[in-house]
Enzyme design. Structure first.
Site, PDB file in Angstrom:
ATOM      1  N   GLN A 139      -0.683 -27.027  27.409  1.00 59.96           N
ATOM      2  CA  GLN A 139      -1.423 -26.437  28.512  1.00 59.96           C
ATOM      3  C   GLN A 139      -2.142 -27.483  29.351  1.00 59.96           C
ATOM      4  O   GLN A 139      -2.290 -27.331  30.563  1.00 59.96           O
ATOM      5  CB  GLN A 139      -2.442 -25.420  27.969  1.00 59.96           C
ATOM      6  CG  GLN A 139      -3.073 -24.546  29.023  1.00 59.96           C
ATOM      7  CD  GLN A 139      -2.045 -23.742  29.806  1.00 59.96           C
ATOM      8  OE1 GLN A 139      -0.981 -23.426  29.287  1.00 59.96           O
ATOM      9  NE2 GLN A 139      -2.358 -23.414  31.051  1.00 59.96           N
ATOM     10  N   GLU A 140      -2.621 -28.549  28.725  1.00 58.78           N
ATOM     11  CA  GLU A 140      -3.390 -29.570  29.433  1.00 58.78           C
ATOM     12  C   GLU A 140      -2.538 -30.389  30.393  1.00 58.78           C
ATOM     13  O   GLU A 140      -2.894 -30.575  31.555  1.00 58.78           O
ATOM     14  CB  GLU A 140      -4.073 -30.520  28.425  1.00 58.78           C
ATOM     15  CG  GLU A 140      -5.283 -29.941  27.720  1.00 58.78           C
ATOM     16  CD  GLU A 140      -6.492 -29.844  28.633  1.00 58.78           C
ATOM     17  OE1 GLU A 140      -6.471 -30.415  29.741  1.00 58.78           O
ATOM     18  OE2 GLU A 140      -7.473 -29.194  28.242  1.00 58.78           O
ATOM     19  N   SER A 141      -1.416 -30.917  29.912  1.00 62.76           N
ATOM     20  CA  SER A 141      -0.666 -31.898  30.708  1.00 62.76           C
ATOM     21  C   SER A 141       0.839 -31.688  30.695  1.00 62.76           C
ATOM     22  O   SER A 141       1.547 -32.385  31.428  1.00 62.76           O
ATOM     23  CB  SER A 141      -0.951 -33.301  30.185  1.00 62.76           C
ATOM     24  OG  SER A 141      -0.428 -33.448  28.868  1.00 62.76           O
TER      25      SER A 141
ATOM     26  N   TYR B 205      -6.505 -20.283  30.143  1.00 57.53           N
ATOM     27  CA  TYR B 205      -6.285 -21.469  29.318  1.00 57.53           C
ATOM     28  C   TYR B 205      -6.333 -21.110  27.835  1.00 57.53           C
ATOM     29  O   TYR B 205      -5.424 -21.445  27.068  1.00 57.53           O
ATOM     30  CB  TYR B 205      -7.349 -22.497  29.656  1.00 57.53           C
ATOM     31  CG  TYR B 205      -7.346 -23.749  28.815  1.00 57.53           C
ATOM     32  CD1 TYR B 205      -6.631 -24.870  29.208  1.00 57.53           C
ATOM     33  CD2 TYR B 205      -8.092 -23.824  27.632  1.00 57.53           C
ATOM     34  CE1 TYR B 205      -6.643 -26.029  28.443  1.00 57.53           C
ATOM     35  CE2 TYR B 205      -8.111 -24.969  26.866  1.00 57.53           C
ATOM     36  CZ  TYR B 205      -7.382 -26.067  27.275  1.00 57.53           C
ATOM     37  OH  TYR B 205      -7.398 -27.206  26.509  1.00 57.53           O
TER      38      TYR B 205
ATOM     39  N   LEU C 137      -2.363 -27.013  22.742  1.00 56.19           N
ATOM     40  CA  LEU C 137      -3.375 -27.419  23.710  1.00 56.19           C
ATOM     41  C   LEU C 137      -2.823 -28.436  24.708  1.00 56.19           C
ATOM     42  O   LEU C 137      -3.041 -28.326  25.918  1.00 56.19           O
ATOM     43  CB  LEU C 137      -4.593 -27.988  22.966  1.00 56.19           C
ATOM     44  CG  LEU C 137      -5.803 -28.336  23.821  1.00 56.19           C
ATOM     45  CD1 LEU C 137      -7.085 -27.852  23.150  1.00 56.19           C
ATOM     46  CD2 LEU C 137      -5.885 -29.832  24.058  1.00 56.19           C
TER      47      LEU C 137
END
Length: 661
Positions: free
Chosen positions: A510-512, A617, A507
Site C-alpha cells: 500500500q505504501e509504495s 489505507y 503495508l
C-alpha cells in the site's frame, strides 16, 4: 507495566545489536545502480531537457540522431509541441494519426484543442473534439462554449454537474458559467449552494468568487469571509443574530461550521439559541453540518444532531457519517435507516452492502442479510473478504488462477507502446512511462492484462505489474496482484524485528507498491515511505551516529528503519495491527484518539476513521495481509479475527513521549 517496559527494552537492545552487526553490509552498500542505458538514451534525455527548457535549436540538433530510437515519438511530440503555433491542421492530424498507439497522440490532440479554444477557433475545435477520447474538464468547457454558439444557452444545461463542486474550475469554464447565469440555467439558490460547498472546504476566496455571480449587492467579500474563518466565535457573539439578508445568515452558518471543527458541542449550544431566527432549511442544513463534525470527532451527541437535521435522503456524505456514528453506538436500526436513504450508487458500494447485511442480521432478518453478503463476497477487497467469512466461505484467494502463456507474454512484449513504456520506466521517467503503459493496455482483455502484468514483473516494474493485474474482471492471478520482491532481505529483517512478514508485505504494497525510489509529495521516501523526521528519530534510537538522509534510500536500510518504527508503534498500541497500521499512516496519537470509551470491533474502528486516506489505507493493508498470508502458505486467522477488538480508550493506553513521531 514495568515487566512490559523491560521486555520492550530487551527487544530494542536486540534490534540494535542486530542492526550494528549488519551495519557493514547495510551501509557499505551503495544505492542500486540504474540499468545500463541503451544506445541513444543520453541523447533522448538531452532532448527531453531541451524541450523542458525551451531550447528549440538544441532539440532539432538531437532529433536527427534519434530518428531510429524507440522513444522517437516523444521527440516528435516535443518538436511539434514547440512549433504548435506554426503547424498546419494537416501536420497536426498527421502526427496524431501516425502515433495513434502512443499517449503522445492524445496529448498533442489535447494541447491543440486547448490552443484552438483559447483563440476561439470554434469550427476547427468542433471538428477535432469530435475525434477526441479524453475527458479533461477544461476541454469539456471549451466544447460547451462551441456548442452554445450554435445552439444557444440550452447547450449549457449539460454543464450543470460541473458547477456543484468545491474545486476551482479552469478558466475555460468561466464563460460557460456566465452564460448559464444569463440564460437562467443557474439560479440564485444554485450559486449559494456552491458557495456553501466552497466554505465547507475552507476556500473563502473561491466562495467569494462564486458569490460574484449573485445579483448586485448580495455577494460577500473575501475579506468578510476570511474574518469569519479566522475568528468564528467572535462573529457569532457580535453578529450572529443578524438575519435580515441571506448574506448575514450565511456568514453565521459559516462561523458555526468553523467553530464546530474545534468543538461541535460548543457550536451546537450557540445554534440552540439562534436557530429560531433562521428558516427551516437553514436549521436542517446546519444541524447536518454539526452532526458531521461531531461524527468525525466521534462524539456521542452526533446521532442526536443527525436526528435534528431531518430528512437527509440523497446527501450521501452526511448519511455515510450518520451510519458510521451509529456503528460506533451499536445502533443497528439507525445504521440500516441511514444506508437505505443513500443514493443507489453509494448504497451498492461494498462497504455499505456489508454493513447493511450486518444490520439486517442483528435485526433478525437473516435471509436478506445472507443474500446481501453473497453479493459482496465476490469482491476481492476488504469487505469482500469479511462478507465471505461471514457466510462461512473461503477467502477470495480461492478464485481461479490464470497463468499467461509464453506466447501471450511475448505478444504483449512486442507491442511498440509497451516497449516504449518499459524504456521510459527504465530511464526513471515514471510519469510518462505510467501514462504510456496505461494507454497501451486500455483495451486489453483479462488474458492480455495478465500477460502484461507478467511482463512487467519480469522487468522488475513491480508497481505496473500489480496495477495491471488488479484490472482483471474474471480471470485473476493473485500472485501478480500481491508480488513479493526483496523477499530474502524483507524476511530477514521481519524475523529480526519479530513482525508478521505478511503484514509487512501488506503495508509496503500500500505504501509504495515496491518502488524503491518512491517519493511522496510530503517527502516520504522508499519502500516503506519514511518521513525525514521519522527516519532521524529511528536513527537516533538505533544509535546511528553518522546518519545521512541518503541512507534511507537504500533498500535494506529503508526496510530496517521502517520495520523498526512499525514495531515501535505496534508495541506502543498493545500489539493491535489495526491501530498500528493507522498509526503508521496518520501518527500514533491520532490512532489512539480514534478509540472509544468501550471496546470496539476492529472493522468498526477502521470504517469510522475520520480521514478518508487513512480509512482506505488501513482497510487495504489488512486485506493485503490476508492475501499475503495465504500466498506465503501460512494461512493464519480470518480477517475479522485478525482485525480483533480495539481496547477502550484509557484502558491500557500509553502516552507518547515528546519527540516521538
Amino acid at each position: 507495566m514495568r515487566r512490559a517496559a523491560m521486555a520492550f527494552a530487551r527487544r530494542r537492545r536486540g534490534a540494535r545489536r542486530w542492526w550494528v552487526a549488519g551495519a557493514g553490509i547495510l551501509f557499505a552498500a551503495q544505492l542500486l545502480a540504474p540499468p545500463a542505458r541503451a544506445g541513444g538514451d543520453d541523447d533522448f534525455m538531452a532532448a527531453r531537457e531541451a524541450f523542458r527548457t525551451g531550447n528549440r535549436a538544441r532539440l532539432e540538433q538531437l532529433a536527427g540522431r534519434l530518428k531510429d530510437h524507440l522513444l522517437y515519438p516523444y521527440v516528435a511530440y516535443y518538436r511539434m509541441r514547440m512549433g504548435l503555433e506554426q503547424a498546419t491542421p494537416s501536420e497536426i492530424r498527421t502526427f496524431i494519426d501516425t502515433y495513434r498507439d502512443s499517449q503522445v497522440s492524445q496529448r498533442l490532440q489535447a494541447d491543440w484543442l486547448r490552443w484552438l479554444g483559447e483563440r476561439g477557433r470554434w469550427e476547427l475545435f468542433r471538428q477535432e473534439y469530435a475525434r477526441y477520447e479524453g475527458d479533461e474538464v477544461d476541454l469539456q468547457c471549451y466544447a460547451l462554449q462551441a456548442a452554445a454558439l450554435v445552439q444557444g444557452f440550452e447547450a449549457l444545461r449539460e454543464a450543470k454537474p460541473l458547477w456543484f463542486t468545491a474545486r476551482e474550475m479552469p478558466d475555460a469554464c468561466i464563460p460557460v458559467f456566465e452564460g448559464m447565469v444569463s440564460g437562467g440555467i443557474l439560479t440564485e439558490e444554485d450559486i449559494w449552494t456552491r458557495m456553501r460547498l466552497a466554505l465547507a472546504a475552507g476556500k473563502t476566496a473561491l466562495a467569494s468568487a462564486i458569490g460574484a455571480y449573485l445579483p448586485e449587492g448580495q455577494a460577500i467579500s473575501a475579506k468578510a469571509l476570511q474574518a469569519v474563518a479566522d475568528q468564528p466565535e467572535r462573529h457569532v457573539q457580535q453578529r450572529g443574530d443578524r438575519t435580515a439578508s441571506r448574506a448575514d445568515r450565511e456568514l453565521t452558518l459559516f462561523a458555526l461550521q468553523r467553530l464546530a471543527r474545534i468543538n461541535p458541542a460548543h457550536a451546537a449550544s450557540y445554534w440552540e439559541r439562534l436557530q429560531s431566527q433562521f428558516p427551516a432549511e437553514d436549521r436542517h442544513f446546519l444541524w447536518g453540518r454539526l452532526a458531521r463534525a461531531a461524527a468525525l470527532a466521534h462524539k456521542p451527541e452526533a446521532l442526536d444532531y443527525f436526528r435534528r437535521a431531518g430528512d437527509l435522503e440523497g446527501q450521501d456524505d452526511l448519511l455515510a457519517w450518520k451510519a458510521r456514528a451509529a456503528l460506533r453506538a451499536e445502533d443497528w436500526r439507525t445504521v440500516l435507516e441511514a444506508i437505505d436513504r443513500m443514493s443507489p450508487g453509494q448504497r451498492q458500494q461494498a462497504a455499505w452492502l456489508y454493513w447493511r447485511a450486518r444490520a439486517l442480521k442483528r435485526l433478525g432478518q437473516g435471509a436478506e442479510a445472507a443474500a446481501t453478503l453473497a453479493r459482496v463476497a465476490s469482491d476481492h477487497g476488504f469487505y469482500g473478504l469479511l462478507a465471505a467469512e461471514e457466510l462461512g466461505g473461503v477467502a477470495a484467494t480461492a478464485a481461479p488462477v490464470h497463468r499467461p502463456t509464453e506466447a501471450e507474454v511475448a505478444a504483449v512484449g512486442r507491442l511498440p507502446a509497451i516497449r516504449r513504456a518499459l524504456a521510459l520506466l527504465r530511464l526513471e521517467q515514471r510519469i510518462d512511462g505510467t501514462r504510456e503503459w496505461n494507454y497501451a493496455i486500455r483495451g486489453f482483455d483479462d488474458r492480455q492484462l495478465l500477460a502484461a502484468a507478467e511482463l512487467a514483473r519480469r522487468h522488475k516494474q513491480w508497481e505496473r505489474a500489480i496495477s495491471t493485474a488488479e484490472r482483471t474482471r474474471e480471470l485473476h492471478d493473485f500472485s501478480l496482484r500481491y508480488l513479493m520482491p526483496y523477499r530474502e532481505t524483507l524476511k530477514s529483517v521481519a524475523q529480526a524485528m519479530g513482525l508478521d512478514e505478511a503484514w509487512v508485505y501488506g503495508l509496503i504494497h500500500q505504501e509504495s507498491r515496491f518502488v524503491p525510489n518512491a517519493r511522496s509529495s510530503a517527502g516520504a521516501v522508499g519502500l516503506m515511505q519514511l518521513m525525514p523526521a521519522t527516519a532521524r528519530w529511528v536513527a537516533q534510537q538505533l544509535g546511528i551516529k553518522s546518519y545521512r538522509r541518503t541512507m534511507v534510500e537504500q533498500i535494506e536500510t529503508n526496510l530496517t528503519m521502517g520495520m523498526y518504527y512499525l514495531k515501535h508503534v505496534y508495541e506502543r498500541l498493545e500489539g493491535q495491527p489495526v491501530l498500528a497500521s493507522a498509526a503508521y499512516n496518520a501518527g500514533p496519537r491520532r490512532a489512539q484518539s480514534w478509540r472509544d470509551v468501550q471496546p470496539m470491533e476492529g472493522a468498526v474502528y477502521a470504517e469510522t476513521i475520520p480521514f478518508n486516506e487513512t480509512r482506505g489505507y488501513v482497510q487495504k493493508v489488512m486485506a493485503n495481509t490476508q492475501y499475503y498470508a495465504a500466498l506465503l502458505g501460512r494461512g493464519g486467522p480470518p480477517l475479522r479475527q485478525r482485525l480483533g477488538t480495539i481496547p477502550a480508550r484509557g484502558a491500557s493506553e500509553r502516552s507518547m513521549p515528546e519527540g516521538e513521531p
